[in-house]
Design an enzyme around this catalytic site. Structure first.
Site, short mmCIF file in Angstrom:
data_model
loop_
_atom_site.label_atom_id
_atom_site.label_comp_id
_atom_site.label_asym_id
_atom_site.label_seq_id
_atom_site.Cartn_x
_atom_site.Cartn_y
_atom_site.Cartn_z
N SER A 234 -3.02 2.42 -8.70
CA SER A 234 -1.90 2.50 -7.77
C SER A 234 -0.74 1.67 -8.30
O SER A 234 -0.87 0.46 -8.51
CB SER A 234 -2.31 1.95 -6.40
OG SER A 234 -1.15 1.65 -5.66
N HIS B 110 -1.61 6.97 -8.97
CA HIS B 110 -1.51 6.98 -7.52
C HIS B 110 -0.19 6.34 -7.08
O HIS B 110 0.13 5.21 -7.48
CB HIS B 110 -2.70 6.19 -6.95
CG HIS B 110 -2.84 6.20 -5.48
ND1 HIS B 110 -3.49 7.20 -4.80
CD2 HIS B 110 -2.43 5.31 -4.53
CE1 HIS B 110 -3.49 6.93 -3.50
NE2 HIS B 110 -2.84 5.79 -3.31
N ASP C 273 1.99 5.07 -3.87
CA ASP C 273 1.92 4.71 -2.45
C ASP C 273 3.32 4.76 -1.85
O ASP C 273 4.15 3.89 -2.08
CB ASP C 273 1.32 3.30 -2.31
CG ASP C 273 -0.18 3.33 -2.50
OD1 ASP C 273 -0.83 4.16 -1.84
OD2 ASP C 273 -0.69 2.55 -3.32
N MET D 287 5.63 4.51 1.24
CA MET D 287 5.62 3.87 2.56
C MET D 287 7.03 3.84 3.14
O MET D 287 7.99 3.57 2.42
CB MET D 287 5.09 2.45 2.45
CG MET D 287 3.72 2.35 1.79
SD MET D 287 3.09 0.68 1.86
CE MET D 287 1.61 0.85 0.84
N HIS E 255 0.39 9.60 -2.25
CA HIS E 255 -0.20 9.21 -0.96
C HIS E 255 0.95 8.91 0.01
O HIS E 255 1.62 7.88 -0.11
CB HIS E 255 -1.08 7.98 -1.21
CG HIS E 255 -1.74 7.42 -0.01
ND1 HIS E 255 -2.41 6.22 -0.01
CD2 HIS E 255 -1.85 7.90 1.26
CE1 HIS E 255 -2.90 5.97 1.19
NE2 HIS E 255 -2.56 6.97 1.98
N MET F 6 2.39 7.74 3.15
CA MET F 6 2.19 6.92 4.36
C MET F 6 3.52 6.90 5.11
O MET F 6 4.19 5.87 5.21
CB MET F 6 1.73 5.51 3.96
CG MET F 6 0.28 5.50 3.48
SD MET F 6 -0.12 4.02 2.55
CE MET F 6 0.44 4.53 0.93
N MET G 131 -9.64 5.72 3.76
CA MET G 131 -9.03 4.40 3.57
C MET G 131 -10.06 3.32 3.87
O MET G 131 -10.76 3.38 4.88
CB MET G 131 -7.83 4.22 4.50
CG MET G 131 -6.63 5.10 4.22
SD MET G 131 -5.91 4.89 2.57
CE MET G 131 -5.48 3.15 2.55
N GLY H 236 -0.68 -0.09 4.04
CA GLY H 236 0.57 -0.84 4.18
C GLY H 236 0.80 -1.84 3.06
O GLY H 236 1.93 -2.13 2.71
N PHE H 237 -0.28 -2.38 2.52
CA PHE H 237 -0.13 -3.44 1.51
C PHE H 237 -1.26 -3.35 0.49
O PHE H 237 -2.36 -2.87 0.82
CB PHE H 237 -0.17 -4.82 2.17
CG PHE H 237 0.88 -4.99 3.23
CD1 PHE H 237 2.18 -5.32 2.88
CD2 PHE H 237 0.57 -4.77 4.56
CE1 PHE H 237 3.17 -5.43 3.87
CE2 PHE H 237 1.54 -4.89 5.55
CZ PHE H 237 2.84 -5.21 5.19
N GLY H 238 -0.98 -3.85 -0.70
CA GLY H 238 -2.03 -3.99 -1.69
C GLY H 238 -2.80 -5.29 -1.45
O GLY H 238 -2.44 -6.09 -0.56
N ASP I 141 -9.67 4.32 -1.09
CA ASP I 141 -8.45 3.54 -1.40
C ASP I 141 -8.42 2.27 -0.56
O ASP I 141 -8.48 2.33 0.67
CB ASP I 141 -7.24 4.43 -1.06
CG ASP I 141 -5.91 3.81 -1.44
OD1 ASP I 141 -5.89 2.70 -2.01
OD2 ASP I 141 -4.88 4.47 -1.17
N GLY I 142 -8.32 1.13 -1.25
CA GLY I 142 -8.14 -0.15 -0.56
C GLY I 142 -9.25 -1.14 -0.88
O GLY I 142 -10.41 -0.89 -0.58
N GLY I 143 -8.87 -2.24 -1.54
CA GLY I 143 -9.85 -3.30 -1.81
C GLY I 143 -10.90 -2.93 -2.85
O GLY I 143 -11.99 -3.49 -2.84
N GLY J 156 -5.20 -0.83 -7.13
CA GLY J 156 -3.91 -1.43 -7.45
C GLY J 156 -4.10 -2.77 -8.11
O GLY J 156 -3.99 -2.92 -9.34
N SER J 157 -4.44 -3.77 -7.31
CA SER J 157 -4.54 -5.13 -7.84
C SER J 157 -5.63 -5.25 -8.91
O SER J 157 -5.49 -6.02 -9.85
CB SER J 157 -4.76 -6.13 -6.71
OG SER J 157 -5.78 -5.69 -5.84
#
Ligand code: DX5
Ligand code: ZN
Length: 225
Positions: free
Chosen positions: A7, A31, A33, A35, A64, A66, A135, A140-142, A173-175, A195-196
């Site tokens: 991401s 990916h 994001d 927003m 994606h 959002m 999700m 909303g946030f990485g 997606d996420g974490g 992402g991170s």
């Protein structure tokens, strides 16, 4: 093999081309994001950024959305170079129409569901989707922590997608980090968004991506006999 979709949300926006060059031989998709400050609190990027990144790679673009009223922007993102357009069930009161619009633009259609949104939203549109995005954080946030309670939902999603007449990707997606990726892979995901774990780590991107795939093995330094 599991696909990895880095991401760009966690990339350095001042040198996007450099970031793409670092990952493009190792990632399976890119990916984006998107927003809007309405559906989610954050504001990120629009079709112009997608279009400019399109010059740097031929990798499929996984967009994606959002955003509220995604129908208003589908054509612009399609023209900017998106390959997959994923809309949130929570933003689409006329989901059939929205998914049909994506298909009529010649793009793959994705449906995303937030952690608190039931999987049943996907049941009536299976014939229309190419991808289901589960999700594992509220969008909303990485860099948010993985919601482990989503693992049974991912397993159920896999069972549901297996009943479809055509292949449907199961994206999560996420974490997603090296410690959570194996859980998600075992639960049946086919695409991991990260992402991170790709852009905010000391590992070079190829190593970071291998760790998410579960294919990274430290080179052994056995003494020569
Ligand atoms: C969350 C976004 C994610 C996010 C993932 O709103 O949809 O794609 O960038 O970031 P990490 O991998 O850091 O959780
Ligand atoms: Zn995302």
């Amino acid at each position: 093999m599991i696909k990895i979709a880095p991401s760009l949300l966690s990339a350095d926006f001042s040198k996007l081309e450099w970031e793409i060059n670092r990952i493009k031989d190792h990632a399976d998709l890119i990916h984006f994001d998107i927003m809007d400050g309405h559906f989610v609190p954050n504001i990120t990027m629009g079709p112009m950024i997608v279009k400019s990144v399109r010059k740097s790679t031929k990798l499929p673009f996984d967009v994606h959305l959002m955003i509220t009223e995604p129908d208003r922007y589908l054509k612009e993102f399609a023209n900017a170079g998106a390959d997959i357009l994923t809309v949130h069930a929570e933003t689409c009161p006329t989901l059939y129409r929205t998914l049909h619009s994506i298909k009529s633009l010649g793009k793959k259609a994705g449906l995303a569901i937030n952690p608190a949104t039931p999987l049943s939203h996907a049941e009536n549109v299976l014939d229309l989707i190419d991808l289901l995005l589960v999700m594992t954080v509220d969008p909303g946030f990485g860099s948010q922590p993985f919601i482990e309670e989503m693992l049974p939902k991912i397993r159920k999603a896999k069972q549901l997608l297996d009943t479809a007449k055509h292949p449907i990707e199961l994206e999560v997606d996420g974490g997603i980090h090296p410690n959570t990726a194996p859980l998600v892979r075992e639960a049946g995901a086919t695409i991991l968004v990260a992402g991170s774990a790709v852009f905010s780590t000391d590992d070079p991107p190829e190593v970071a991506i291998q760790k998410l795939r579960g294919t990274h093995h430290r080179s052994s330094t056995l003494p020569k006999s």
